[in-house]
Design an enzyme around this catalytic site. Structure first.
Site, PDB file in Angstrom:
ATOM      1  N   CYS A  97       0.800  -1.257  -0.100  1.00  0.00           N
ATOM      2  CA  CYS A  97      -0.084  -0.136  -0.086  1.00  0.00           C
ATOM      3  C   CYS A  97       0.758   1.366   0.048  1.00  0.00           C
ATOM      4  CB  CYS A  97      -0.956   0.047   1.308  1.00  0.00           C
ATOM      5  SG  CYS A  97      -1.809  -1.403   1.705  1.00  0.00           S
ATOM      6  N   HIS A 157      -1.996   6.923   4.547  1.00  0.00           N
ATOM      7  CA  HIS A 157      -0.611   6.041   4.713  1.00  0.00           C
ATOM      8  C   HIS A 157       0.423   6.460   4.005  1.00  0.00           C
ATOM      9  CE1 HIS A 157       0.120   1.333   4.515  1.00  0.00           C
ATOM     10  NE2 HIS A 157       0.544   2.014   5.637  1.00  0.00           N
TER      11      HIS A 157
HETATM   12 CA    CA Z   1      -3.277  -1.877  -0.553  1.00  0.00          CA
END
Ligand code: CA
Length: 463
Positions: A97, A157
């Site tokens: 990610c 993130h």
């Molecule tokens: Ca992901």
């Protein structure tokens, strides 16, 4: 700002014109003046688009209708492909990610600036240096400087510390959470990773996917008369596997309970994307909105019952199932509908493409790896946008050059696949083509010479 743009702005001030039109015309360049003044320019020639980038999380390559998914209808995502262009070889720059998002936000291979691994759980994630380095310029910063209102909704993130917050990285508005994953239900206030509006923790009561859709729709409604960049990053269909009855009851025939929950989570996201597209239509700006949709990495098939068929392996791996994802673009005003683009493209291309559409400039003081795809998608350029694509995660490497894919995992011998004949990477041709393997390794080494050491070490948990 260039002299010509200033002259145009000065001229525009004389007439009655909206902020959207003024910004659009300001980027049209000196051509307008040469063409005999502002009257020569029609709205459709000069209008800059809104930018909408929608990311799903851990969605499998096979889990969209346009890649043949049968058990989970995705009509809204499919509509983007019907009204736009789908990339059959659409890649992300990392099979997990956070690094993918770092590449997407900067148009640079994230290993150039040490953002090679996920930010991990605490204590790593809370360290001062763990986040998208502050020396990087984000897509949001560039679009904001070009007059766009910028909003982020969903999973960030790219760092937990205050200096990495979306509102510090070019976004005017934020609704979402900063870390790599979040519960979808029972959203009690959470000191570590709260849902935030701006920087303020909030107690969200809706199913989180529905909440993100609601916020995205509200952003569009709020800024309908302005130029905007909206970055919608669902955490669906990442674990934890949580869905509401409203969506679960759509899939009574899926016997595997994990797959059924995955279907419900995906269906909720597809509904949300449908609501976003409906809002764009309602307020009359769909034709002038450039929309990208993609997954941030391949499906982790064990964790969330996703499918990457016919690709090999999935999230976290250097095989196609890790990095080749559902990936589409729609811009009704400028791009053809219902087309398939087969040359490889990568998530790094999104930033240069939207910057070209917005008639502004990429940062000039650093290497940019992404390519403006617009001339390739309109057919102006017939060559592939990229000669080579590269991946590195620690001691694991991959590279694509034309139909060839090289995989190098730690100390193991290199693997070579012909993706034109073997999309599933079943037959290693490295022994038969040693010269080609050497040539590709040389290119890989050359690429690696431009990279930095990772700024932090990987954690065991993949987010
Ligand atoms: Ca992901």
């Amino acid at each position: 700002m260039s002299k010509s743009c200033n002259e145009e702005r000065a001229g525009l001030d004389r007439g009655s014109i909206s902020r959207r039109e003024m910004l659009a015309l300001a980027g049209a360049g000196p051509v307008l003046l040469l063409a005999g003044g502002l009257k020569a320019a029609t709205r459709s020639q000069t209008r800059k688009p809104n930018i909408l980038v929608i990311i799903s999380d851990d969605q499998g390559y096979a889990d969209v209708g346009f890649h043949g998914c049968k058990d989970i209808p995705t009509p809204s995502i499919d509509s983007l492909a019907q009204n736009g262009i789908r990339f059959s070889s659409g890649y992300v720059s990392c099979p997990v990610c956070s690094p993918t998002r770092a590449g997407l936000m900067t148009a640079r291979y994230q290993q150039r600036f040490g953002h090679e691994f996920n930010t991990g759980p605490p204590p790593t994630s809370l360290m001062e240096h763990v986040g998208l380095p502050l020396t990087e310029t984000t897509m949001a910063e560039v679009l904001k400087a070009a007059g766009y209102v910028t909003g982020a909704v969903g999973k960030w993130h790219l760092g937990m510390r205050p200096q990495y917050h979306p509102l510090e990285r070019g976004f005017d508005e934020f609704f979402g959470f900063q870390h790599g994953g979040h519960s979808y239900i029972k959203l009690a206030p959470d000191d570590y990773n709260p849902i935030q509006r701006g920087r303020k923790p909030v107690h969200e009561k809706e199913y989180l996917t529905d909440a993100f859709s609601r916020e995205a729709v509200a952003f569009i409604n709020r800024h309908r008369d302005e130029l905007f960049f909206l970055y919608v990053t669902y955490n669906a269909v990442h674990t934890p596997m949580q869905a509401t009855e409203r969506y679960l009851k759509r899939f009574p025939d899926i016997k595997d309970q994990k797959r059924r929950t995955y279907a419900a989570m995906l269906s909720a996201m597809d509904d949300g994307i449908g609501a976003i597209l409906k809002k764009l239509r309602e307020v009359g700006i769909e034709n002038d909105t450039l929309i990208f949709f993609l997954s941030d990495n391949g499906g982790p098939t064990q964790a969330n019952a996703s499918s990457n068929d016919p690709l090999r392996a999935g999230k976290g791996t250097m095989y196609e199932g890790g990095t080749r994802v559902p990936f589409v673009v729609q811009w009704k005003r400028k791009l053809p509908a219902g087309k398939v683009y087969d040359h490889p493209v990568i998530s790094l291309d999104i930033f240069p493409t939207v910057v070209a559409a917005a008639a502004t400039q990429m940062p000039a003081d650093r290497a940019i790896d992404g390519v403006n795809l617009l001339p390739y998608l309109t057919g102006e350029h017939r060559t592939p946008p990229h000669e080579t694509l590269f991946w590195r995660s620690g001691d694991r490497y991959a590279m694509r050059q034309g139909k060839w894919k090289l995989v190098k995992l730690g100390d193991r011998s290199p693997e070579l696949y012909d993706l034109s004949e073997d999309i599933s990477e079943t037959t290693n041709l490295a022994q038969q083509k040693p010269d080609l393997v050497q040539e590709l390794k040389k290119a890989l080494n050359n690429w690696e010479s431009k990279l930095q050491k990772p700024l932090w070490t990987p954690s065991r948990r993949r987010r």
